[in-house]
Design a protein around this motif. Structure first.
Motif, short mmCIF file in Angstrom:
data_model
loop_
_atom_site.label_atom_id
_atom_site.label_comp_id
_atom_site.label_asym_id
_atom_site.label_seq_id
_atom_site.Cartn_x
_atom_site.Cartn_y
_atom_site.Cartn_z
N GLN A 1 0.51 -1.05 -0.43
CA GLN A 1 -0.24 -0.33 0.25
C GLN A 1 0.71 1.27 -0.08
OE1 GLN A 1 -3.48 0.35 -0.34
NE2 GLN A 1 -3.84 -2.25 -0.47
N ALA A 2 1.79 1.28 0.46
CA ALA A 2 3.21 2.45 0.39
C ALA A 2 3.00 3.22 -0.65
CB ALA A 2 3.92 2.08 0.61
N ARG A 3 3.07 4.46 -0.74
CA ARG A 3 2.60 5.63 -1.98
C ARG A 3 3.77 6.51 -1.75
NH1 ARG A 3 0.35 1.82 -4.95
NH2 ARG A 3 -1.52 1.94 -4.78
N LEU A 4 4.23 7.11 -3.10
CA LEU A 4 5.84 8.33 -2.56
C LEU A 4 4.36 9.10 -3.07
CD1 LEU A 4 8.52 9.27 -1.99
CD2 LEU A 4 8.49 9.01 -4.92
N ALA A 5 4.23 9.77 -2.28
CA ALA A 5 3.40 11.39 -2.52
C ALA A 5 3.75 12.28 -3.65
CB ALA A 5 3.26 12.56 -1.78
N VAL A 6 3.70 12.83 -4.28
CA VAL A 6 4.30 13.57 -5.83
C VAL A 6 4.69 14.81 -5.15
CG1 VAL A 6 1.92 15.36 -6.40
CG2 VAL A 6 3.74 14.16 -7.95
N THR A 7 4.00 15.20 -3.94
CA THR A 7 4.58 16.30 -3.29
C THR A 7 6.00 16.65 -2.81
OG1 THR A 7 3.43 16.23 -1.39
CG2 THR A 7 2.70 17.68 -3.19
N LYS A 8 6.62 15.18 -2.69
CA LYS A 8 7.63 14.64 -2.18
C LYS A 8 8.96 14.63 -3.23
CE LYS A 8 6.33 13.81 1.86
NZ LYS A 8 6.90 14.44 3.28
N LEU A 9 8.66 14.71 -4.15
CA LEU A 9 9.11 14.93 -5.72
C LEU A 9 10.05 16.27 -5.30
CD1 LEU A 9 7.54 13.21 -8.23
CD2 LEU A 9 9.56 12.23 -6.67
N PRO A 10 12.01 16.60 -5.62
CA PRO A 10 12.31 17.35 -5.81
C PRO A 10 11.68 18.65 -6.70
CG PRO A 10 13.54 15.58 -6.80
CD PRO A 10 12.12 15.17 -6.02
N ILE B 1 23.68 15.76 -13.88
CA ILE B 1 23.44 15.31 -12.45
C ILE B 1 21.78 15.78 -12.25
CG2 ILE B 1 24.27 15.45 -10.37
CD1 ILE B 1 26.73 16.03 -10.85
N ALA B 2 21.87 16.87 -11.96
CA ALA B 2 20.62 16.87 -11.51
C ALA B 2 19.30 16.21 -13.11
CB ALA B 2 20.69 18.67 -12.11
N GLY B 3 19.80 16.63 -13.94
CA GLY B 3 18.68 15.79 -14.99
C GLY B 3 18.27 14.37 -14.26
N ARG B 4 19.27 13.79 -14.33
CA ARG B 4 19.69 12.44 -13.87
C ARG B 4 19.29 11.73 -12.17
NH1 ARG B 4 25.54 9.18 -14.65
NH2 ARG B 4 23.61 7.45 -14.40
N THR B 5 19.56 12.56 -11.18
CA THR B 5 18.76 12.95 -9.89
C THR B 5 17.29 13.42 -9.90
OG1 THR B 5 20.58 13.59 -9.36
CG2 THR B 5 18.71 14.18 -7.54
N TYR B 6 17.13 13.76 -10.93
CA TYR B 6 15.33 13.61 -11.11
C TYR B 6 14.78 12.58 -11.33
CZ TYR B 6 16.05 19.10 -10.00
OH TYR B 6 16.29 20.34 -9.45
N ALA B 7 15.70 12.10 -12.72
CA ALA B 7 14.82 11.15 -13.40
C ALA B 7 14.97 10.00 -11.86
CB ALA B 7 16.40 10.78 -14.98
N ALA B 8 16.20 9.77 -11.59
CA ALA B 8 16.09 8.69 -10.14
C ALA B 8 14.46 8.84 -9.55
CB ALA B 8 17.15 8.66 -9.81
N TRP B 9 14.43 9.70 -8.91
CA TRP B 9 13.42 10.60 -8.57
C TRP B 9 12.08 10.15 -8.54
CZ3 TRP B 9 12.03 11.99 -3.68
CH2 TRP B 9 13.00 11.77 -2.51
N PHE B 10 12.14 10.78 -10.23
CA PHE B 10 10.91 9.77 -11.24
C PHE B 10 10.54 8.24 -10.83
CE2 PHE B 10 7.76 8.63 -14.26
CZ PHE B 10 7.26 9.49 -14.79
N LEU B 11 11.66 7.84 -11.09
CA LEU B 11 11.47 6.01 -11.46
C LEU B 11 11.35 5.43 -9.92
CD1 LEU B 11 14.89 5.51 -13.53
CD2 LEU B 11 12.09 5.11 -13.78
N LEU B 12 11.30 5.90 -9.45
CA LEU B 12 10.90 5.67 -7.58
C LEU B 12 9.60 6.29 -6.79
CD1 LEU B 12 13.74 7.05 -4.66
CD2 LEU B 12 13.57 4.93 -5.13
N TYR B 13 8.98 7.03 -7.65
CA TYR B 13 7.49 7.67 -8.13
C TYR B 13 6.64 6.29 -8.15
CZ TYR B 13 3.14 9.86 -8.98
OH TYR B 13 1.84 10.67 -8.84
N GLU B 14 7.60 5.80 -9.78
CA GLU B 14 6.85 4.91 -10.53
C GLU B 14 6.93 3.56 -9.93
OE1 GLU B 14 6.79 3.76 -14.91
OE2 GLU B 14 8.85 3.51 -14.28
N GLU B 15 8.22 3.67 -8.81
CA GLU B 15 8.26 2.08 -8.59
C GLU B 15 7.08 2.15 -7.78
OE1 GLU B 15 11.15 0.06 -5.76
OE2 GLU B 15 11.88 0.67 -7.46
#
Length: 108
Positions: A16-25, A51-65
């Motif tokens: 049931q765990a969710r990552l809130a969209v507001t937690k994304l940088p 580096i910034a783009g790759r970091t945001y992509a990692a966050w996006f992939l966590l959100y997707e997971e």
């Protein structure tokens, strides 16, 4: 038996765990005071946009997971509507990293 019940409850909670969209940088209040889905923090002159783009992509992939492909697709639609940002090199790095990760996933 109670140990098995606790394990089932824990695994149910984990699913049931969710990552809130507001937690994304990259999600937050825009300069005009409205909420935005692709709001990039100030980049210093020496910062590497890759580096910034790759970091945001990692966050996006966590959100997707955590939230699943439907939620991720919705978020990506919202992000793309707000692109380009004031940092186009970060935008390109973000999209390139996501494309690269997805092609690696589909090849595996």
């Amino acid at each position: 038996m109670s140990n098995s019940r606790n394990q089932n409850q824990d695994s149910h909670r984990a699913s049931q765990a969710r990552l809130a969209v507001t937690k994304l940088p990259f999600v937050g209040e825009r300069g005009d005071g409205r909420f935005g889905y692709w709001v990039l923090p100030e980049q210093d002159e020496g910062d590497d946009p890759r580096i910034a783009g790759r970091t945001y992509a990692a966050w996006f992939l966590l959100y997707e997971e955590y939230n699943g492909p439907v939620a991720a697709a919705d978020l990506m639609d919202r992000i793309e509507r707000e692109m380009p940002s004031r940092y186009p090199a970060v935008d390109r790095a973000f999209l390139r990293e996501l494309t690269s990760r997805r092609s690696q996933s589909s090849a595996a």
